[in-house]
Design an enzyme around this catalytic site. Structure first.
Site, short mmCIF file in Angstrom:
data_model
loop_
_atom_site.label_atom_id
_atom_site.label_comp_id
_atom_site.label_asym_id
_atom_site.label_seq_id
_atom_site.Cartn_x
_atom_site.Cartn_y
_atom_site.Cartn_z
CB THR A 131 -1.04 0.06 1.17
OG1 THR A 131 -1.51 1.27 1.32
CG2 THR A 131 0.03 -0.25 2.62
CG ASP A 132 -1.08 5.06 -0.91
OD1 ASP A 132 -1.61 4.38 0.05
OD2 ASP A 132 -1.82 5.93 -1.53
CD GLU A 133 -3.61 3.57 4.45
OE1 GLU A 133 -3.04 3.29 5.76
OE2 GLU A 133 -4.40 3.47 3.99
CE1 TYR A 156 -3.48 -2.59 5.70
CE2 TYR A 156 -3.33 -0.35 4.98
CZ TYR A 156 -3.32 -1.69 4.52
OH TYR A 156 -3.50 -1.99 3.40
CE LYS A 160 0.08 -4.61 2.96
NZ LYS A 160 -0.36 -5.92 2.32
P1 NAD Z 1 -9.68 -7.45 2.09
O1 NAD Z 1 -9.75 -6.98 3.27
O2 NAD Z 1 -11.07 -7.04 1.22
O3 NAD Z 1 -9.40 -8.85 1.75
C1 NAD Z 1 -8.41 -9.48 2.50
C2 NAD Z 1 -8.77 -11.10 2.25
O4 NAD Z 1 -7.43 -11.57 2.71
C3 NAD Z 1 -9.85 -11.78 2.62
O5 NAD Z 1 -10.47 -12.48 1.66
C4 NAD Z 1 -9.60 -12.39 3.85
O6 NAD Z 1 -10.49 -13.42 3.99
C5 NAD Z 1 -8.12 -12.86 3.49
N1 NAD Z 1 -7.31 -13.12 4.71
C6 NAD Z 1 -7.17 -12.29 5.79
N2 NAD Z 1 -6.56 -12.80 6.66
C7 NAD Z 1 -6.07 -13.94 6.21
C8 NAD Z 1 -5.08 -15.15 6.63
N3 NAD Z 1 -4.58 -15.15 7.71
N4 NAD Z 1 -4.95 -16.17 5.85
C9 NAD Z 1 -5.48 -16.28 4.31
N5 NAD Z 1 -6.42 -15.20 4.03
C10 NAD Z 1 -6.49 -14.14 4.85
O7 NAD Z 1 -8.48 -6.57 1.55
P2 NAD Z 1 -8.22 -5.72 0.03
O8 NAD Z 1 -8.67 -4.27 0.13
O9 NAD Z 1 -8.65 -6.73 -1.03
O10 NAD Z 1 -6.48 -5.74 -0.13
C11 NAD Z 1 -6.00 -6.78 -0.47
C12 NAD Z 1 -4.36 -6.52 -0.37
O11 NAD Z 1 -4.15 -5.40 -1.19
C13 NAD Z 1 -3.78 -6.26 1.04
O12 NAD Z 1 -2.66 -6.67 1.18
C14 NAD Z 1 -3.80 -4.76 1.11
O13 NAD Z 1 -2.99 -4.27 2.04
C15 NAD Z 1 -3.66 -4.37 -0.26
N6 NAD Z 1 -3.87 -2.98 -0.49
C16 NAD Z 1 -5.19 -2.52 -0.44
C17 NAD Z 1 -6.06 -1.31 -1.20
C18 NAD Z 1 -7.06 -0.90 -1.03
O14 NAD Z 1 -7.38 0.19 -1.30
N7 NAD Z 1 -8.05 -1.75 -0.62
C19 NAD Z 1 -4.84 -0.53 -1.78
C20 NAD Z 1 -3.32 -0.93 -1.72
C21 NAD Z 1 -3.07 -2.20 -1.11
O1 DAU Z 2 -4.21 3.92 0.32
C1 DAU Z 2 -4.10 2.79 0.32
C2 DAU Z 2 -5.18 2.29 1.50
O2 DAU Z 2 -6.41 2.66 1.21
C3 DAU Z 2 -5.20 0.64 1.81
O3 DAU Z 2 -4.06 0.18 1.83
C4 DAU Z 2 -6.10 0.39 2.72
O4 DAU Z 2 -6.42 -1.28 2.80
C5 DAU Z 2 -7.59 0.84 2.49
O5 DAU Z 2 -8.32 0.42 3.56
C6 DAU Z 2 -7.24 2.53 2.25
O6 DAU Z 2 -7.18 2.94 3.64
P1 DAU Z 2 -7.86 4.49 3.89
O7 DAU Z 2 -7.81 4.68 5.34
O8 DAU Z 2 -7.65 5.51 3.18
O9 DAU Z 2 -9.49 3.96 3.37
P2 DAU Z 2 -10.89 4.24 4.13
O10 DAU Z 2 -11.65 3.83 3.02
O11 DAU Z 2 -10.89 3.48 5.41
O12 DAU Z 2 -10.99 5.89 4.42
C7 DAU Z 2 -10.79 6.70 3.36
C8 DAU Z 2 -10.85 8.04 3.79
O13 DAU Z 2 -12.12 8.29 4.31
C9 DAU Z 2 -10.05 8.30 5.16
O14 DAU Z 2 -9.54 9.71 4.71
C10 DAU Z 2 -10.82 8.27 6.19
C11 DAU Z 2 -12.16 8.63 5.85
N1 DAU Z 2 -13.24 7.83 6.46
C12 DAU Z 2 -13.46 6.68 6.43
C13 DAU Z 2 -14.59 5.76 6.78
C14 DAU Z 2 -14.62 4.55 6.94
C15 DAU Z 2 -14.37 8.72 6.71
O15 DAU Z 2 -14.43 10.00 6.76
N2 DAU Z 2 -15.41 8.04 7.36
C16 DAU Z 2 -15.39 6.81 7.62
O16 DAU Z 2 -16.66 6.20 8.12
#
Ligand code: NAD
Ligand code: DAU
Length: 350
Positions: A131-133, A156, A160
């Protein structure tokens, strides 16, 4: 690629990656290894579960025995590791689960790959999705590049970042053929309704308050999930070993502007009077340690591999909202049971 292990394939991004690979590579075995936590849902893959080149195995990346025997049963040449705990708010409430899954789980997989590949790494790839975080928080200007020093600020992102360090350490120490990418915020179908966009779509449908953290001034860069899946496909096949690629949407939005945009679109789609959904906006206590701004310089993946986002935000948001409006059973299933107690804990005392 002949045998591909995808971890976390039942989750949001993973399910799009699994579908892309199963359809695009019919001669490859695509094995989806997922624990099916609250975020994993096999409904996400119902349309491809009968395909001959697809296999699902329920399992836990933190379970070393299970992971080692999976590697000995299948001659994986490619690993795409997405399994993780992924929600920042949950990491604030329960950091240890993030250490366990994201750090230990990744190291387990690295060990299994190393031992099963027996240091004969020709033709093998271990691709870690991050992730970019990990880069921390930006001010009003600047972009994260692949050289930006790590500065994670939530449990988180710290977990990562730690997993990224282990992946690079295995490259330098053992020569394990790794690749990494760090992506910005994804959105699209099948995202669990704890993240901003699907949570707010759900609450607008239900006419529930829209909980905006702080003043809603934090900025995120949004990328349509299928564009991320396509980038993953490019990087795993053509990326350079040991390298990192930043992936982003060139699409920065202040939360409150994005929320207002969604409210307007949904009022129209739901046939509600203009302004109805904006009336649900409720400012609540800010997220602890809330990162102000993320923004990605995705120049390297564009220059080296020719990847660019293909879906405009207008198009992607429209498709996403339509998907949630059409998939009421998915939304009903994911927002019942444990979701209700999570929601109460997360929002009722804010
Ligand atoms: P998600 O939470 O939707 O899905 C995670 C999946 O991992 C689920 O299917 C869960 O059952 C599985 N999982 C969790 N713990 C596990 C374990 N111990 N063993 C096997 N499986 C397990 O997540 P996502 O949003 O699809 O993110 C996927 C990946 O991409 C993550 O590594 C996250 O850090 C990264 N990522 C997400 C975003 C985003 O915006 N969602 C952005 C950048 C990177
Ligand atoms: O940048 C990549 C990341 O983006 C991924 O690595 C993470 O897995 C993914 O969850 C996401 O993280 P964020 O914290 O940016 O996403 P989230 O959707 O939780 O929140 C987006 C923005 O909205 C953040 O500034 C917090 C705000 N927010 C979020 C929620 C859930 C609110 O204001 N209210 C809310 O209820």
């Amino acid at each position: 690629m002949k045998n591909v292990l995808i971890t976390g394939g039942a989750g949001f991004i993973g399910s799009h990656v699994v579908r892309l690979f199963v359809n695009k590579y019919p001669d490859c075995l695509i094995l989806n290894f997922d624990k099916l936590t609250y975020a994993g849902n096999l409904l996400n893959l119902a349309d491809i579960e009968q395909k001959e080149n697809y296999l699902f195995v329920k399992g836990d990346v933190t379970d070393a025995d299970q992971v080692f025997s999976l590697f000995s049963e299948h001659a994986f040449d490619t690993v795409i590791h997405l399994a993780a705990e992924s929600h920042v708010d949950r990491s604030i409430a329960n950091p240890m689960e993030f250490v366990h899954t994201n750090v230990l789980g990744t190291v387990n997989l690295l060990n299994a790959a190393r031992h099963n590949w027996k240091d004969a790494f020709e033709g093998k790839r271990f691709y870690h999705i991050s992730t970019d975080e990990v880069y921390g928080s930006l001010g009003d200007v600047g972009l994260f590049t692949e050289e930006t020093p790590y500065d994670p600020r939530s449990p988180y992102s710290a977990s990562k970042a730690s997993s990224d360090h282990f992946v690079r350490a295995y490259y330098h120490t053992y020569g394990l053929p790794v690749i990494l990418s760090n992506c910005s915020n994804n959105y699209g179908p099948n995202q669990f309704p704890e993240k901003l966009i699907p949570l707010f779509i759900h609450n607008i449908i239900e006419k529930k308050p829209l909980p905006v953290y702080g003043k809603g001034e934090n900025v995120r860069d949004w990328l349509y999930v299928l564009d991320h899946a396509v980038a993953i496909d490019q990087i795993v096949r053509r990326g350079k070993l040991g390298e990192t690629y930043n992936i982003g949407g060139h699409n920065e939005w202040k939360n409150i502007d994005l929320i207002r945009l969604m409210c307007g679109i949904m009022d129209k789609k739901l046939g509600r009077e203009a302004g109805t959904s904006e009336g649900l906006i409720t400012y609540v206590k800010d997220r602890a340690g809330h990162d102000l701004r993320y923004a990605i310089d995705a120049g390297k993946v564009s220059r080296d591999l020719g990847w660019e986002p293909s879906v405009t935000f207008e198009e992607g948001l429209d498709k996403t909202i339509d998907w949630y409006l059409a998939n009421t059973e998915w939304l009903r299933q994911t927002t019942s049971g444990d979701y209700l107690s999570y929601y109460r804990q997360q929002y009722e005392e804010r």
